[in-house]
Each structure stands twice: as C-alpha cells, then as structure tokens.
Scaffold this motif. Sequence first.
Motif, mmCIF file in Angstrom:
data_model
loop_
_atom_site.group_PDB
_atom_site.id
_atom_site.type_symbol
_atom_site.label_atom_id
_atom_site.label_comp_id
_atom_site.label_asym_id
_atom_site.label_seq_id
_atom_site.Cartn_x
_atom_site.Cartn_y
_atom_site.Cartn_z
ATOM 1 N N ARG A 272 89.174 58.832 78.138
ATOM 2 C CA ARG A 272 89.582 58.120 76.880
ATOM 3 C C ARG A 272 89.184 58.869 75.564
ATOM 4 O O ARG A 272 89.961 58.773 74.587
ATOM 5 C CB ARG A 272 88.666 56.761 76.990
ATOM 6 C CG ARG A 272 88.472 56.084 75.513
ATOM 7 C CD ARG A 272 89.774 55.390 75.347
ATOM 8 N NE ARG A 272 89.909 54.647 74.008
ATOM 9 C CZ ARG A 272 90.801 53.728 73.496
ATOM 10 N NH1 ARG A 272 91.931 53.508 74.264
ATOM 11 N NH2 ARG A 272 90.582 53.194 72.472
ATOM 12 N N ASP B 50 98.011 46.423 68.963
ATOM 13 C CA ASP B 50 96.858 47.098 69.037
ATOM 14 C C ASP B 50 96.092 46.228 69.842
ATOM 15 O O ASP B 50 95.881 44.989 69.065
ATOM 16 C CB ASP B 50 96.077 47.527 67.661
ATOM 17 C CG ASP B 50 94.912 48.580 68.229
ATOM 18 O OD1 ASP B 50 95.044 49.789 68.176
ATOM 19 O OD2 ASP B 50 94.058 47.992 68.466
ATOM 20 N N CYS C 236 90.155 56.483 63.247
ATOM 21 C CA CYS C 236 89.738 56.233 64.522
ATOM 22 C C CYS C 236 89.056 57.183 65.331
ATOM 23 O O CYS C 236 88.185 57.020 66.304
ATOM 24 C CB CYS C 236 90.925 55.672 65.469
ATOM 25 S SG CYS C 236 91.811 54.165 65.090
ATOM 26 N N HIS D 64 91.565 47.228 62.168
ATOM 27 C CA HIS D 64 90.748 46.239 62.333
ATOM 28 C C HIS D 64 89.542 46.087 61.040
ATOM 29 O O HIS D 64 88.849 45.047 61.353
ATOM 30 C CB HIS D 64 90.291 45.840 63.503
ATOM 31 C CG HIS D 64 91.503 45.945 64.537
ATOM 32 N ND1 HIS D 64 92.599 45.410 64.525
ATOM 33 C CD2 HIS D 64 91.976 46.929 65.558
ATOM 34 C CE1 HIS D 64 93.682 45.596 65.347
ATOM 35 N NE2 HIS D 64 92.927 46.685 66.081
#
Lengths: 468, 197
Positions: free
Chosen positions: A432, A128, A404, A109
């Motif tokens: 997470r 995604d 990421c 992105h």
Amino acid sequence: MGKTLLQKVWDLHTVRPLSTGQTQLFIGLHLIHEVTTPQAFDMLRARGIGVAFPDRTFGTTDHIIPTLDQVRPFQDTLAEAMLSALERNCAEYDIPLWNLDSDRQGIVHVIGPELGLTQPGMTIACGDSHTSTHGALGAVAFGIGTSQVRDVLASQSLAFDPLKVRRIAVNGTLDNGVFAKDVILEIIHRLGVQGGVGHAYEYGGTAVDQMSIDERLTICNMSIEGGARVGYVNPDQTTFDYLRGRPFAPQGDAFDRAVSWWRSIASDADAEYDDVVDIAATEIEPRVTWGINPEQSVGVSQRIPGPGAAGSNGAVAEALEFMGLSGGMPIKGTKVDVAFVGSCTNSRLSDLREAARIAKGQRVASHVKALVVPGSQAVLAAAEREGLDQVFRDAGFEWRGAGCSMCLAMNPDRLEGNQMCASSSNRNFKGRQGSPTGRTLLMSPAMVAAAALAGEVADVRDIVQRRE
Amino acid sequence: MSNRAVDRIEGSALPLRGDNIDTDRIIPARFLKAITFDGLGDHVFEDDRAAMPHHPFSNPAYQQARIILANDNFGSGSSREHAPQALKRWGIDACLGESFSEIFRGNALAIGLPCATASPDDIARLMDLVENTPATPLALSLSERSVTVDGQPVGIDVEDHVRDAFLTGTWDATGLLLDDFDVVRGVASRVPYIRGF
Ligand code: SF4
C-alpha cells in the motif's frame, strides 16, 4: 415507529424505485479528484453527454501531488498528465477546481467538511472509497467507481441497493491516550473487515456524542475498512457549531432554518435498527495493526496472535510472514523505520496537535525517517500559525505540503524495500505504501509520534501519564 | 462502448486462492497513474506475481482463462474501478467466488463483468479440479444460475437485478438514470439544501 437518518435521507433523495430492486437516488454533492475522473469525462465526451448539474460538483487535487517540489510541470510526467486532465475537464465543464495555487486545496475528504460543503442530510458521492468520512456531519456519503462518476456527472443520480443500518454505540469515557482511531480499529477488529457488508454504520453512544467533528471524521473514514460503504453520526450541536461560518455553510437566517431541518433529519429516538452493537469505551486501549488487513490489530499491551489463531486459509500465517513478525511476541517494541502522520483519516489540525504534544521537546530516533503531511492547505496554515511545524522540525520530523502522500504513495513519498512504517493512515494492505514489500502498522497520530521517538512501537499512555 | 447482453461465459478458469484479496493487490496504486484504463491488463497482480513465482496469473497453464475462481471477500479495499478493469483487460470475463466486496461487485457490473458466488465447498472443489487439470472447460450461465463442469451443473448465486442487467444488456446504467430526468430535477428542487433552506 421512528426512522433512522439513513431512511430519511434515502426517502428525500429517491428519484424512483427501479425495476431492478435498486433505488435511483439524487446526489446532492459530488466531489472529484485527479485519479478516478479522467476516464469518466472521456466516456461522457465519447457519448456526447454533458454535465447535468455542474454547480453540484467540486474538484481538488490530492493523490498524486508531490509534497516537496510542487513546481509545474511535475517531474513525474504521468502525475502531470493527470492533473492537466483534471484542469482541462473542469474548465471544459465549468466545474470549480481548487488547485495547488488555492488555499482551499487538500485531500478531498478533508476539504469537504472544512469548507462547509459537507452538510447534514446530504447525499454525497466521490470516486474514492473513503467518502464515508463525510458521514461524520450526518451526510450519507458513498464511495463510487469511475463509471459511476460518469453517471453522476451525466445524471446527478445513482442506483443503489437498499442498505441495512447497524447502530454501533460506544458508551463511556476513553482513557487518556486513547483516540477515535483506536475506537474504529477496535470496531473493525470486533466486527471484521466484512462485518459491514450491506450495512450503513450509525455511530453513537456517549463517547461519540462527546467527540469533536475531527474525531467523528476519523471514525466514519474507516467505515469502509469494516466493509460498510456508508458510516454516519447523527448531527447535533457539535455539528452545527462546527459548520457555522464556514464558506459553503448557509449564512444568516438560512443557517437557523438549516439547523432546524438538520435536527429533524437525525435518527428518531424510537428508530428501529437492523442490528445494534454495544462497545464499552473503557475497554479500548491504543491499538496497532500487526497484519495485512485492518481487522488484524491488537491493543498495544497485547501480543501478536500465533499462526494457529482463528482465520481461514492460513490468513494469520500469511500476514505474519509478510510482516516478518512472530506470533506470540508483544507488539510493543516492534522496530519501525518510518513514521507517517497524515491521510484523510488523521491529518486534521487536532491530529497534528496530538502528535506535536508527544513530539514536543523530544527527538525522533536516529534510524527513523518521520514525516508530517497536513491534510489541506488550510490545516497546514493553521498548524503553522500555532507553531506546530516548528515543534515537528525541532524534533526531527519533516514538515511537508498538503496531500495524500505516503497513504498510498502515488507521489514521490514512499517506503523502500521492506521498511516498517508506523502510519496514521487507514490501510495496511501489502504494498500500500509504495514498496511491494513495505510494511504498515496502523495507529493513532499520537502513537505514530511515540513510535517515531522510541524507534519502535510504544505505548503513548506511558508518555502522557508520565507527564501528568 | 456499446451495451450488450451477457449470459454464458465458457472457457477455462484460473484459481486464485486466499481471502480478502484487496484492490491494491489486484492492481497496485502506481498503475493508477494514467488517464486511460489502457494497458492495465499487463499489470494485474504485478507485486504478488513478483513475490510468488508460481502465481496463477504467471502460470502458462492459465493464460487462456476467462473465469477467475476466488475465495472470500475478493476485491476488498478501494473503490478503484481499475481493479475490475485490469482483470477484464487481462482476459477475465466472469468472476466466481465465495463472496465479493460490495464496491468491487458494483464496479464490475458497471463494466459488464459478472461476479457470481458459490458455496465454499463448491469453490474448493472447482479450485482443486482446475489446479489438477487447468484446461478443464467451465460453462457459466447467468440465466440458468449454474456453472457446468464435465456435464455436471453446480448452482451459483447472482442477485436478480444484476442477472437481469446482464441478460438484457442494461448493465451500463447511464441510459437508465437519464430515462426520467425531469424527476431528477424535481427532487433537486425539493431538497432543502439546494432550495436554500
Ligand atoms: S489520504 Fe489515502 S485513503 Fe485518503 S483519499 Fe488520499 S489516498 Fe485515499
């Protein structure tokens, strides 16, 4: 009656209405990465189907790549297997892949807009959920699952339910030290994590009009955290100026023709919306999440809500227990162990500049591990040209390779035990950041830098305003 | 994977209390590091189960369950299909909740796992019932839009197109999307950014 951008793009891309009530839409741009695609290619092979438009799909690698030691084969054999599968699949089906050795590699992105692949009026799909990011340039962009990746590869189209459009108008001027991240956290807090279900969010108003594309990308990125699968900003001069000269943007006369079409695809002044929400920019302060979903945030000057606060099934109590925080306490002063600047929400050059502005000439608190992970190799190179890497290193931050990273910790960067992390990413779900008991406080990159220096949640406005 | 019609799902149920149960909890990201979906069933709710000794997915009484009972906004978060895949591979054949996240529901549909909704009151009643008597058989019918317990049908909601897709065995969309591929080519040839403006 005028139309919204969503309606115009939808109509243009309609293949046919399906008997199911859904619409089959042509997908103009398909982006792929290593995590959600190996099974899709296997399904294609099992069915003996080819890729319909290999020149409309582009691949990169981001989720699993280590940010320190990138020598192949990776030490992590599972990560190595995933990247190898992507390499094999792209080679077999003639899909361009920007791999670790390419200066175009980065978070999917981040690179789409950066390369000018992402353009106004396009339909975009990617396996995604943060694909909504691309809406910042006036595209309609959908996050999809693996079976849908298979379907885009096979047919360059997907079936969608009709979407309503909610216009969210943010008017006024943001205070110094308040950023796009704070705006979207405020929106999600007000409308809830389910507020956007069934909707596309159209962001506008004078505050959004004045924002750079980087800032708009941050806002559209977190549409999905507000339950909206699609978020977009109408294309304007800022958009056109951003795209001019980028590798995949139209060149020469075609660019001028493109601009006139891009203008025409924006929502009409008299477009009708299913809903309109107004937010005053001046009311927004730097925000910090205190819980386990992105709607659970407060302004940095506020107190954490008590367990009796609104919320069903003991949601607040559960969140407080997991976070080890006490209701009624100020969020400011919450101790942090880790600080992470990165992710597709906030890892572009402007984000790194804001964080560096805070860090410059200061020192990270001795108990804090702080890292900066640029969103792409292009961002990394640009930041190094400006000397931002040195600013961060001097202040005690680690400067890493692009990916990421600790946003979801599929690579070696992760929280340990119940560490508390000030993070510029987008999700504060339990576990997470790689440790089942690890805790996440979402905030802007400048706020992350401020927390890294103070060793606790701090109000970045105090730093900014003191220096003025 | 061949397509097949789905209508009735009969079996016991597993109550999973809580709103906004996200995909990172259903299947933690570290288990996404694989190039197939095989074996995901073993890691369903792995971190939640480690943190809660009495987690329903660890409870021997629910090991045969085919239907999951959920509260509000189940499956929020990421677009990872690994979440419904993991549930299905564990043995879940239908989800019944107050509401589901959009992407989760779509991904579940694409792999033949129906998600139906019922009122919060009905869900609460079913959860209580199943917690008291885990072996209680439920019969969920998509064609009748009901779930029947002890001979008493309770109304459930499924969108028309989702219900049709299951009843006719067309929940796998690839064939449908390829039906009229010339039209897809036609759209491609009229879209300005593909024509070169
Ligand atoms: S940075 Fe985080 S949210 Fe963005 S694509 Fe990577 S893992 Fe997903």
